[in-house]
Design an enzyme around this catalytic site. Sequence first.
Site, short mmCIF file in Angstrom:
data_model
loop_
_atom_site.label_atom_id
_atom_site.label_comp_id
_atom_site.label_asym_id
_atom_site.label_seq_id
_atom_site.Cartn_x
_atom_site.Cartn_y
_atom_site.Cartn_z
NE ARG A 39 -3.76 -2.17 2.26
CZ ARG A 39 -4.04 -2.96 3.61
NH1 ARG A 39 -3.66 -2.55 4.71
NH2 ARG A 39 -4.83 -4.06 3.56
NE ARG A 132 -8.32 -0.77 6.34
CZ ARG A 132 -7.80 -1.93 6.58
NH1 ARG A 132 -7.01 -2.27 7.80
NH2 ARG A 132 -8.01 -2.85 6.01
NE ARG A 143 -9.09 -6.29 3.87
CZ ARG A 143 -7.95 -6.80 4.25
NH1 ARG A 143 -7.61 -7.15 5.36
NH2 ARG A 143 -6.57 -6.90 3.37
#
Length: 192
Positions: A39, A132, A143
């Site tokens: 990321r 996020r 998730r």
Amino acid sequence: ILVISGLSGSGKDAVINRLKSISDVAFHFVVTCNTRARREEEIDGKDYHFISREKFLNMIENGEMIEHSVVYDDLKGVPRFEIENAFEAGQDIILRLDSQGMQKIKAIYPQTISIFILPPDAASWLDRLYKRNTETEDALQIRIRTAEQELAGVSQFDYIVINDQIDQAAMDILTILRAEHMRSSNRKVITA
């Protein structure tokens, strides 16, 4: 060895970063290997060792991984050199692992202390997860479904820490670690 786990978006990385900033505590933070894409804010060798799938599989074959798992279609694992370096330095070890990883580490090192970090409530958790902005909607749904499974296994952990405020959560973990150091069963007694 201290394993810190938690739901995706529970703030475990923020709590670990807070622990790293406390200067009077000497931990070895194990940097795990990961085959997913890095990321933007992540640093190779600090957040993870970002490696190719091929290299990861070679490390498994060569016995260089203490444990490894498939997580969200990526390979994650604990490289042996990270644990050996910490043992040689005589430091407490902190690992950031999922539930699968924690169980594997405890099987190898039964004295491992495990902590599961939870957000204060479901609404806060979902808000953190969506803010996020690091996953697609499909990945977020995976998730969320995975979180249901992880919550079902929370009782396998030694401690639960609620992450409502990062500083307090970090202090709670330090309190747990200090208490564990005072256990008579963990003390090493040297006789002449």
